[in-house]
Design a protein around this motif. Structure first.
Motif, PDB file in Angstrom:
ATOM      1  N   TYR A 243     -46.259 -72.714  47.007  1.00 51.58           N
ATOM      2  CA  TYR A 243     -46.531 -71.573  47.895  1.00 51.58           C
ATOM      3  C   TYR A 243     -48.023 -71.263  47.946  1.00 51.58           C
ATOM      4  O   TYR A 243     -48.410 -70.098  48.152  1.00 51.58           O
ATOM      5  N   ALA A 244     -48.845 -72.271  47.776  1.00 51.59           N
ATOM      6  CA  ALA A 244     -50.298 -72.057  47.679  1.00 51.59           C
ATOM      7  C   ALA A 244     -50.864 -71.378  48.921  1.00 51.59           C
ATOM      8  O   ALA A 244     -51.672 -70.448  48.818  1.00 51.59           O
ATOM      9  N   GLU A 245     -50.451 -71.820  50.093  1.00 50.99           N
ATOM     10  CA  GLU A 245     -50.974 -71.227  51.332  1.00 50.99           C
ATOM     11  C   GLU A 245     -50.624 -69.746  51.412  1.00 50.99           C
ATOM     12  O   GLU A 245     -51.464 -68.914  51.770  1.00 50.99           O
ATOM     13  N   LEU A 246     -49.386 -69.426  51.064  1.00 53.42           N
ATOM     14  CA  LEU A 246     -48.955 -68.030  51.083  1.00 53.42           C
ATOM     15  C   LEU A 246     -49.726 -67.212  50.055  1.00 53.42           C
ATOM     16  O   LEU A 246     -50.119 -66.064  50.319  1.00 53.42           O
TER      17      LEU A 246
ATOM     18  N   MET B 145     -53.190 -66.407  51.443  1.00 54.40           N
ATOM     19  CA  MET B 145     -53.142 -65.405  52.519  1.00 54.40           C
ATOM     20  C   MET B 145     -52.872 -64.015  51.943  1.00 54.40           C
ATOM     21  O   MET B 145     -53.515 -63.040  52.346  1.00 54.40           O
ATOM     22  N   ILE B 146     -51.937 -63.921  51.006  1.00 55.88           N
ATOM     23  CA  ILE B 146     -51.647 -62.625  50.378  1.00 55.88           C
ATOM     24  C   ILE B 146     -52.858 -62.117  49.605  1.00 55.88           C
ATOM     25  O   ILE B 146     -53.164 -60.920  49.614  1.00 55.88           O
ATOM     26  N   THR B 147     -53.575 -63.041  48.954  1.00 53.32           N
ATOM     27  CA  THR B 147     -54.778 -62.656  48.200  1.00 53.32           C
ATOM     28  C   THR B 147     -55.816 -62.031  49.119  1.00 53.32           C
ATOM     29  O   THR B 147     -56.407 -60.987  48.788  1.00 53.32           O
ATOM     30  N   ASP B 148     -56.044 -62.642  50.275  1.00 56.11           N
ATOM     31  CA  ASP B 148     -57.009 -62.081  51.231  1.00 56.11           C
ATOM     32  C   ASP B 148     -56.568 -60.710  51.732  1.00 56.11           C
ATOM     33  O   ASP B 148     -57.391 -59.792  51.870  1.00 56.11           O
ATOM     34  N   VAL B 149     -55.286 -60.566  52.016  1.00 56.75           N
ATOM     35  CA  VAL B 149     -54.772 -59.273  52.492  1.00 56.75           C
ATOM     36  C   VAL B 149     -54.933 -58.207  51.407  1.00 56.75           C
ATOM     37  O   VAL B 149     -55.372 -57.074  51.694  1.00 56.75           O
ATOM     38  N   LEU B 150     -54.600 -58.548  50.171  1.00 50.26           N
ATOM     39  CA  LEU B 150     -54.749 -57.587  49.069  1.00 50.26           C
ATOM     40  C   LEU B 150     -56.211 -57.188  48.873  1.00 50.26           C
ATOM     41  O   LEU B 150     -56.513 -56.023  48.587  1.00 50.26           O
ATOM     42  N   THR B 151     -57.108 -58.156  49.018  1.00 47.44           N
ATOM     43  CA  THR B 151     -58.542 -57.848  48.900  1.00 47.44           C
ATOM     44  C   THR B 151     -58.971 -56.853  49.962  1.00 47.44           C
ATOM     45  O   THR B 151     -59.663 -55.865  49.671  1.00 47.44           O
ATOM     46  N   ALA B 152     -58.544 -57.090  51.208  1.00 49.56           N
ATOM     47  CA  ALA B 152     -58.916 -56.196  52.313  1.00 49.56           C
ATOM     48  C   ALA B 152     -58.332 -54.802  52.108  1.00 49.56           C
ATOM     49  O   ALA B 152     -59.014 -53.793  52.347  1.00 49.56           O
ATOM     50  N   VAL B 153     -57.087 -54.718  51.664  1.00 46.18           N
ATOM     51  CA  VAL B 153     -56.454 -53.416  51.434  1.00 46.18           C
ATOM     52  C   VAL B 153     -57.160 -52.678  50.298  1.00 46.18           C
ATOM     53  O   VAL B 153     -57.399 -51.460  50.380  1.00 46.18           O
TER      54      VAL B 153
END
Length: 417
Positions: free
Chosen positions: A79-82, A85-93
């Protein structure tokens, strides 16, 4: 404000998902501007292969990530791609929430200074209005999620994205006033890439201000709080390093990760300052100049702490910029993190000097189309590669320098009681 943030997140995830399914993903992952010997995904995969064979991933000279990263992807490799993507979203939030709280503090402080008549009349245009502050957190999230540098790092599955996420949560914990979580995330960031150690000073200054503790060397409360925060940080760092030892049953990761960062043995071209300089240098002098180059990251911390002690968040922003410029193996992902903070000080961009920022953007745009320029004989010219690869930090560096100048002006025109 939640709805616009959700739209930005959906747009960012869509862009990343589309690029993952395109032929550009392989091309981006191979770019030296995006992936370094420290955070390249193919090196993580090779480390995982060695781990699966029962061999230490640090037995060779390929893998230089931390043990926690390799064990994270040992379970989530499918699930590396996921994950990225989740890491980037968490960073932005995390950045969104951090700046939202920070703006509340700034507004209260600004309102108090206006009531006390601490500002001169000609500085009125530099005072932020509530409407301007309202949209800044969204702009920060937008600047991070849709920045091409961030997108490329995510698509290349560079572990720099994970480092950025840890730093973002460290900033959020600091602004929230949680000394414990701030120290834990700072220890985790230091464990990952060493250089975030320099963020200790701005975090401490911000927490001291939040606790209304005077920043004076003769104050007992100042030293008591400093020792408490330093103890939390060091204990957290020791626990994380010991956990890494128990996972591997070996200390091999210390020279392979931190020794590699400090000694700079791999001179693969990147956007940093180290590789070209040491590629052209006699081996006899390399140790001395490695020390000189590494000191640059830490050298500015004390003078900046003295100059910007009243503006610890701006101090943190400048330190992030310094790290991305002077670290041994920088990538465009490091630049993306501190560029996300540019909207926070958008009220300082009224100065004409900031127009130079836009002159730096066109050269940054030609970077993806460039490789080391060959001469007439078909040979690569290292200096041409060095020149073009040092372009990406220019826009952010220019804006950082101008922000420092503008903030100094703002302090200079303030009335002295």
């Amino acid at each position: 404000m939640a709805a616009p943030l959700v739209l930005v997140v959906l747009a960012a995830v869509t862009v990343r998902a589309a690029l993952y399914r395109s032929s550009l993903a392989v091309f981006i992952a191979e770019r030296v501007e995006v992936a370094s010997p420290l955070n390249a995904w193919k090196r993580v995969v090779e480390g995982l292969a060695l781990l699966d064979l029962g061999v230490s991933p640090y037995s060779g000279a390929i893998f230089h990530e931390t043990p926690l990263i390799i064990y994270l992807f040992h379970f989530l490799i499918e699930y590396a791609e996921l994950v990225f993507m989740i890491t980037d979203v968490l960073t932005a939030v995390a950045l969104y929430l951090a700046i939202q709280d920070f703006n509340k503090v700034v507004f209260k402080k600004q309102k108090l200074l206006i009531e006390l008549d601490k500002y001169a009349p000609d500085v009125a245009e530099l005072i932020q209005t509530p409407m301007e502050m309202h949209y800044i957190p969204l702009k920060v999230a937008l600047f991070y999620l849709l920045n091409p540098y961030t997108v490329m790092s995510c698509v290349a599955k560079s572990t720099c994205a994970i480092n950025n996420s840890v730093i973002a949560f460290f900033i959020l914990a600091t602004i929230k006033g949680s000394a414990f979580l701030s120290a834990v995330f700072l220890a985790l960031a230091t464990y990952q890439s060493l250089y975030p150690l320099t963020l200790f000073a701005p975090a401490l200054l911000y927490l001291l201000q939040r606790q209304f503790i005077p920043i004076k060397l003769k104050s007992k409360s100042f030293w008591l709080y400093t020792v408490q925060y330093a103890s939390l940080y060091l204990c957290s760092l020791v626990v994380i390093i010991c956990l890494s030892f128990f996972l591997l049953n070996s200390w091999d990761f210390i020279p392979s990760v931190y020794g590699f960062i400090l000694s700079v043995p791999d001179l693969t071209p990147n956007i940093g300052l180290f590789w070209y300089f040491f590629a052209e240098m006699f081996e006899h002098f390399s140790l001395f100049f490695v020390c000189v180059f590494q000191i640059n990251v830490f050298f500015y911390t004390i003078p900046l702490a003295i100059k910007l002690k009243e503006h610890p968040m701006f101090f943190m922003f400048v330190q992030l910029a310094i790290i991305s410029i002077f670290k041994s193996y920088p990538t465009v992902g490091d630049i993306a993190l501190y560029m996300a903070f540019l909207p926070v000080w958008s009220h300082l961009y009224r100065y004409p000097a900031h127009l130079g920022l836009f002159l730096c953007l066109p050269p940054a745009g030609i970077l993806p189309h460039s490789r080391t320029a060959p001469d007439k004989a078909g040979r690569d010219r290292g200096h041409a590669g060095f020149e073009i690869r040092t372009v990406p930090p220019f826009p952010g560096t220019w804006a950082t320098l101008r922000n420092v100048q503008s903030l100094g002006y703002l302090g200079w025109v303030r009335k002295v009681p």
